[in-house]
Motif scaffolding. Structure first.
Motif, PDB file in Angstrom:
ATOM      1  N   PRO A 188       0.855  -1.192   0.000  1.00  0.00           N
ATOM      2  CA  PRO A 188       0.000   0.000   0.000  1.00  0.00           C
ATOM      3  C   PRO A 188       0.890   1.241   0.000  1.00  0.00           C
ATOM      4  O   PRO A 188       1.989   1.204   0.553  1.00  0.00           O
ATOM      5  N   MET A 189       0.432   2.312  -0.623  1.00  0.00           N
ATOM      6  CA  MET A 189       1.310   3.490  -0.710  1.00  0.00           C
ATOM      7  C   MET A 189       1.565   4.102   0.663  1.00  0.00           C
ATOM      8  O   MET A 189       2.609   4.697   0.892  1.00  0.00           O
ATOM      9  N   GLU A 190       0.600   3.968   1.558  1.00  0.00           N
ATOM     10  CA  GLU A 190       0.882   4.384   2.940  1.00  0.00           C
ATOM     11  C   GLU A 190       1.417   3.171   3.684  1.00  0.00           C
ATOM     12  O   GLU A 190       0.710   2.173   3.827  1.00  0.00           O
TER      13      GLU A 190
ATOM     14  N   GLN B  97      -8.489   6.859  -4.870  1.00  0.00           N
ATOM     15  CA  GLN B  97      -9.152   5.866  -4.021  1.00  0.00           C
ATOM     16  C   GLN B  97      -8.707   6.110  -2.593  1.00  0.00           C
ATOM     17  O   GLN B  97      -9.357   6.834  -1.854  1.00  0.00           O
ATOM     18  N   CYS B  98      -7.560   5.550  -2.188  1.00  0.00           N
ATOM     19  CA  CYS B  98      -7.129   5.813  -0.804  1.00  0.00           C
ATOM     20  C   CYS B  98      -6.640   7.241  -0.633  1.00  0.00           C
ATOM     21  O   CYS B  98      -6.597   7.760   0.468  1.00  0.00           O
ATOM     22  N   GLY B  99      -6.214   7.866  -1.717  1.00  0.00           N
ATOM     23  CA  GLY B  99      -5.818   9.263  -1.669  1.00  0.00           C
ATOM     24  C   GLY B  99      -4.403   9.532  -1.200  1.00  0.00           C
ATOM     25  O   GLY B  99      -3.973  10.688  -1.184  1.00  0.00           O
ATOM     26  N   PHE B 100      -3.670   8.489  -0.853  1.00  0.00           N
ATOM     27  CA  PHE B 100      -2.336   8.735  -0.298  1.00  0.00           C
ATOM     28  C   PHE B 100      -1.375   9.269  -1.359  1.00  0.00           C
ATOM     29  O   PHE B 100      -0.506  10.078  -1.068  1.00  0.00           O
ATOM     30  N   CYS B 101      -1.545   8.813  -2.590  1.00  0.00           N
ATOM     31  CA  CYS B 101      -0.663   9.239  -3.685  1.00  0.00           C
ATOM     32  C   CYS B 101      -1.126  10.539  -4.311  1.00  0.00           C
ATOM     33  O   CYS B 101      -0.429  11.114  -5.146  1.00  0.00           O
ATOM     34  N   THR B 102      -2.367  10.961  -3.979  1.00  0.00           N
ATOM     35  CA  THR B 102      -3.086  11.942  -4.795  1.00  0.00           C
ATOM     36  C   THR B 102      -2.383  13.295  -4.884  1.00  0.00           C
ATOM     37  O   THR B 102      -2.279  13.873  -5.963  1.00  0.00           O
ATOM     38  N   LEU B 132       3.819   6.681  -8.104  1.00  0.00           N
ATOM     39  CA  LEU B 132       3.190   5.366  -7.999  1.00  0.00           C
ATOM     40  C   LEU B 132       1.826   5.479  -7.335  1.00  0.00           C
ATOM     41  O   LEU B 132       1.659   6.231  -6.368  1.00  0.00           O
ATOM     42  N   CYS B 133       0.889   4.728  -7.869  1.00  0.00           N
ATOM     43  CA  CYS B 133      -0.422   4.596  -7.238  1.00  0.00           C
ATOM     44  C   CYS B 133      -0.726   3.112  -7.179  1.00  0.00           C
ATOM     45  O   CYS B 133      -0.621   2.422  -8.195  1.00  0.00           O
ATOM     46  N   ARG B 134      -1.085   2.607  -6.012  1.00  0.00           N
ATOM     47  CA  ARG B 134      -1.375   1.183  -5.885  1.00  0.00           C
ATOM     48  C   ARG B 134      -2.863   0.902  -6.043  1.00  0.00           C
ATOM     49  O   ARG B 134      -3.254  -0.251  -6.097  1.00  0.00           O
ATOM     50  N   CYS B 135      -3.688   1.937  -6.062  1.00  0.00           N
ATOM     51  CA  CYS B 135      -5.135   1.702  -6.023  1.00  0.00           C
ATOM     52  C   CYS B 135      -5.828   1.789  -7.369  1.00  0.00           C
ATOM     53  O   CYS B 135      -6.721   1.009  -7.656  1.00  0.00           O
ATOM     54  N   THR B 136      -5.490   2.786  -8.175  1.00  0.00           N
ATOM     55  CA  THR B 136      -6.382   3.161  -9.278  1.00  0.00           C
ATOM     56  C   THR B 136      -6.058   2.515 -10.612  1.00  0.00           C
ATOM     57  O   THR B 136      -6.875   2.591 -11.533  1.00  0.00           O
TER      58      THR B 136
END
Ligand code: FES
Ligand code: FES
Lengths: 771, 155
Positions: A188-190, B97-102, B132-136
């Motif tokens: 996960p990115m976090e 999605q999770c917004g961490f990379c946004t 990097l984005c792990r969600c979208t």
């Protein structure tokens, strides 16, 4: 007014887009100290001494602990999935079993000082022989990960159903392969993050945790530390992705909590990416010796797979049951009458395996789809035709698999045919032939999937976990203005379930989507929750919201009945207005009812005041979503590089609640599948080190590697009130085998065998140049 | 050491250790926590900000190197705390999605669109390669950037 099916904007977006998201690392509290860990550099070693003096002399260091000093005061950590777990404490005292295992912890006034202090801790180790390969681990004389067990074998499950021996004996053709699904990381990115805030005066403890379900972890925390659960609060604020890796309470997280309780001060720890790769759980890691028995027309008579699951050194939350999921899903969408499946689970000196988006089922899909592809090739049958001959046909539904799962609804052949059509199958074959003439190698590959999801009804076989609820709860509270706050037991990490839940509730309450606020992830406010994992958000959490909303409407109907001086059963509710059936002019609005429910000014105490309801929804059964993927690739035979030219996914997830969210889930799953197929691998060198422990070595696909994806869907509603099936993990199942099959197709003229992933350039190049 | 920076238009003088990274100055000294840390090898782009007009990974810049310079972070993207056009395009296209990379993607894309207001899809993908984005799976992000959020592609 119907919200379900609408592409409504996500509730959380404005806040996050403004940079006002609140992830654990963004939180600060007064007097907070920061943790850093000393971790084992050895895969297997005795700890002979730990000297904390250097850390303690570092200015700014507040405290330091070693496992050897503190082990006596530290609790043992159980697993949710079995009665027995290898003994594990938050910090390890005497012997380390994998690289990255926490052995000491330093607390300091700021994070950099904590790291400096940790670097000054001196640990002496006496290295022991270690074992990394699961086959070697099973062989006599192998170093033992847990010597008192006398074996590295954790257990074995063998299921023989039908008459596989007979099928193999009379088969026209048998195709056999050893297929490997590599060890990967959720990434996960976090990274993981925790802030434990004790309140010594009252004995309360609040833990801010980047996690996927705080209630379960609260129960575990209470159990592990023998605490009073009513004094524990766990909050998951914004969570930057989880994918299964944040269902746990890890050793290091428990050490942070332990230290906060010991010191009586808030302790924060944020994992580094390097730590996430070594001390965060891994996934997959199965080796299958698999074979299909076929008749002359390519009909599959039996499937056999004897496989090994390398679980690593310890049990985390689900570790011992993750590969079990592979067994019962190995036949996928195919009608295979006889099976012989044997799983051996093994300890090795590595970090634990855990759930990861599609866990168990992704491995099964890879094995079945790779085998079918090879069978088609060996029999000279077109791979799409081969699948069509074996897929469960619509007229066979409801279909009971050999493992006793019941599939209902859907048209698996139609999904595959649609994928073939969208990818332009015949045109790709022409293009392939043209390209081959000029020395270019294009391939097309297919795979179908059947996603067992919606985990899990209480008491169901798929819910063997202690302290792990299969149900989900929702509390809906309507205020006097008629607006609703929904407290959902889901715990999204980007899935957008606040929006999905609001859409479901909006339709029931018949109020605007914007009048609904959804909150989640806090044990203080949410009734209870199973959290978000296993594609259960809509199908379990969504139904909890639906039932709670129905109850709120029922209550509102009683209030309206009192206001309109009629019987509740004579009250109709439509377009936000309550009327007496037959006299539509006798009406009260939702807003009037909400106000009356709280203040009872018009009809006095004729009903219990308030307008709220709670529902716990236990699904009657697991669910299934299914679909087909098609990939077109070009392989550069000079460099081994695989480029995805086209990718199609046709999915049936039942009713889609929000197309923007659903498409995003599928895109994201496919991107992870592309990573698994082509790039990602947690690698261990001979000493058990993890050379892949960074994003420069463990390659996540970027926007350059993930092509534009073509999605289409078919809708066969599930047998649930909402008709939803599940979608969170869908993209991860068929994408790796579809791509591997495409690579195999491209390289068919070279007689190359594709038996494992990732198909990185160096791997493909070596396959092309076997000497 | 003293570092003076202009962040989202406001000047700040911060006293910090010479080894402080720009990302820590932003997050810890200025409480601008919209900029995130996702790795320790300058590989993920979660920390991307705009430094004197160019997108940079703020975990690769020492606070001292930013002395006297102008920094833009996600918190300064919209006018008066409201969402700007690219942020709105992200919401419309389900680009998070999770917004961490946004925030990293927003800053990298902002820098791209200033330089190249009508990028092609491959130019967008190339410009976002370091994030990097792990969600979208990136598609919705790319769509948002391609949607001409600032309207500069209008005739
Ligand atoms: S934090 Fe990953 S590149 Fe800066
Ligand atoms: S939205 Fe989660 S990492 Fe990009």
């Amino acid at each position: 007014m119907t919200s379900i099916g609408a592409r409504l904007p996500r509730k959380e977006d404005p806040r996050i887009l403004a940079g006002k998201g609140r992830y654990v690392d963004d939180l600060t509290v007064p007097h907070m100290v920061h943790a850093s860990f000393v971790r084992s550099p050895f895969a297997h070693a005795d700890i002979t001494s730990v000297d904390l003096a250097g850390a303690r002399e570092t200015p700014g260091v507040v405290a330091s602990y070693s496992g050897s000093e503190s082990a006596a005061g530290m609790p043992l950590i159980p697993t949710a999935a079995a009665d027995w777990a290898p003994p594990r404490t938050p910090l390890t005292g005497d012997r380390v079993l994998y690289v990255g295992e926490p052995v000491a912890m330093v607390l300091a006034s700021d994070p950099r000082t904590a790291v400096n202090g940790a670097e000054r801790v001196d640990v002496d180790y006496e290295p022991l022989p270690h074992v990394l390969d699961p086959w070697e681990a099973l062989s006599p004389g192998a170093p033992l990960v847990h010597p008192d067990r006398g074996t590295n074998k954790i257990g074995e499950i063998h299921k023989v159903i039908g008459d596989p021996d007979d099928a193999f004996a009379r088969a026209h053709h048998v195709v056999s392969r050893r297929l490997t699904v590599q060890r990967i990381s959720a990434s996960p990115m976090e990274p993981r993050a925790i802030l434990a805030v004790p309140e010594p005066s009252t004995g309360h403890l609040t833990v801010w945790l980047s996690c996927q379900g705080p209630h379960t972890l609260r129960t575990w925390l209470a159990h592990i530390f023998e605490l009073d659960e009513s004094k524990l609060r766990i909050v998951a604020p914004d969570v930057g992705g989880g994918f299964g890796s944040k269902l746990n309470l890890y050793s290091d997280e428990l050490a942070v909590i332990w230290a906060a309780l010991e010191l009586g001060v808030p302790v924060k720890w944020v994992e580094t990416r390097t730590e996430n790769f070594t001390a965060g759980v891994h996934a997959r890691d199965q080796i299958h010796d698999a074979e299909l028995a076929l008749d002359s027309r390519g009909k599959i008579l039996a499937l056999r797979s004897h496989f090994v699951g390398d679980l690593g050194a310890y049990f985390h939350f689900f570790t011992p049951v993750v590969p079990d999921l592979t067994i019962d899903t190995l036949t996928g969408n195919y009608d295979i009458p006889s099976v012989d499946i044997k799983l051996e689970k093994v300890f090795t000196n590595k970090m634990s395996i855990e759930a990861l988006r599609g866990s168990g089922r992704a491995e099964a899909t890879f094995v079945q789809e790779r085998l079918i592809e090879e069978a088609a090739r060996e029999l000279g049958i077109d791979p799409v035709e081969m699948r069509l001959r074996n897929l469960v046909a619509p007229d066979q539904l409801p279909y009971r698999t050999p493992f006793g799962l019941t599939y209902t609804g859907g048209d698996y052949p139609a999904l595959l045919e649609r994928a073939a059509e969208l990818v332009g199958y015949q045109a790709v074959r022409t293009r392939q032939a043209e390209a081959r003439k000029v020395g270019r190698h294009i391939g097309v590959g297919f795979a179908t999937y059947n996603l067992l999801c919606g985990f899990s009804p209480s008491g169901h076989d798929w819910n063997p976990m202690k302290f792990f609820p299969g149900h989900e709860s929702t509390l809906i509270r309507v205020d006097p203005q008629g607006k609703a706050v929904v407290y959902s037991g889901l715990c999204p990490q980007g899935q957008g379930s606040d929006t999905v839940v609001a859409q479901i509730v909006a339709d029931q309450l018949q109020i605007p989507f914007d009048h609904i606020t959804v909150t989640h992830g806090d044990t203080e406010t949410i009734p209870f929750g199973g959290g978000t994992h296993g594609s259960r958000g809509a199908v379990v959490g969504g139904h909890a919201a639906l039932v709670a909303a129905e109850r709120v409407v029922e209550k509102a109907r009683q209030v309206a009945a009192a206001m309109l001086e009629a019987a509740a059963q004579d009250i109709a509710y439509e377009d936000g207005v309550f009327t007496v059936v037959g006299s539509p002019e006798t009406a009260v609005s939702w807003h009037e009812v909400a106000e009356e429910a709280h203040f009872l000014k018009r009809c006095g105490p004729m009903f219990e005041p308030g307008l709220e309801a709670t529902a716990f929804y236990d699904p009657p059964d697991v669910n299934f979503a299914f679909g087909a993927n098609a990939a077109v690739v070009e392989v550069d035979t000079e460099t081994g590089k695989v480029k995805i030219l086209d990718f199609v996914s046709v999915d049936d997830y039942g009713v889609g609640i929000n197309p923007g969210i659903v498409d995003g889930q599928i895109h994201g799953g496919i991107a992870q599948g592309i990573g698994q197929a082509l790039y990602e691998q947690v690698s261990h060198d001979e000493s058990g080190q993890v050379p892949s422990a960074s994003f420069s070595a463990y390659l996540l696909p970027s926007a350059m590697e993930v092509p534009r994806l073509t999605l289409d869907n078919m809708v066969s509603p599930s047998d649930t009130p909402l008709g939803v099936r599940g979608v969170g993990e869908s993209g991860t199942l068929a994408s790796p085998p579809a791509i591997a099959n495409a690579v195999a197709d491209a390289l068919a003229p070279f007689g190359v065998r594709i038996d494992r992933t990732p198909l990185r350039p160096d791997v493909v190049w070596e396959l092309m140049h076997p000497e | 050491m003293k570092v003076s920076v202009v962040v989202n238009g406001a000047g700040h003088v911060v006293d910090c250790h010479p080894s402080t990274l720009l990302v820590h100055l932003l997050r810890e000294e200025l409480q601008l926590t919209g900029t995130h840390v996702g790795c320790d090898t300058s590989s993920c782009g979660a920390c991307t900000v705009i430094l004197d007009g160019a997108a940079v990974k703020s975990c690769t810049v020492l606070a001292g190197q930013a002395d006297g310079r102008e920094i833009e972070t996600v918190e300064g993207l919209g006018p008066d705390g409201r969402l700007g056009p690219l942020q709105r395009a992200f919401a419309e296209h389900f680009a998070l999605q999770c917004g961490f990379c946004t925030s990293g993607f927003l800053m990298a894309a902002t820098a791209l669109l200033r330089e190249n207001p009508e990028p092609s899809e491959s130019e967008v993908r190339k410009a976002l390669e370091g994030n990097l984005c792990r969600c979208t799976g990136y598609q919705h992000i790319v769509d948002a950037v391609l949607s001409d959020p600032t309207g500069s592609g209008q005739p």
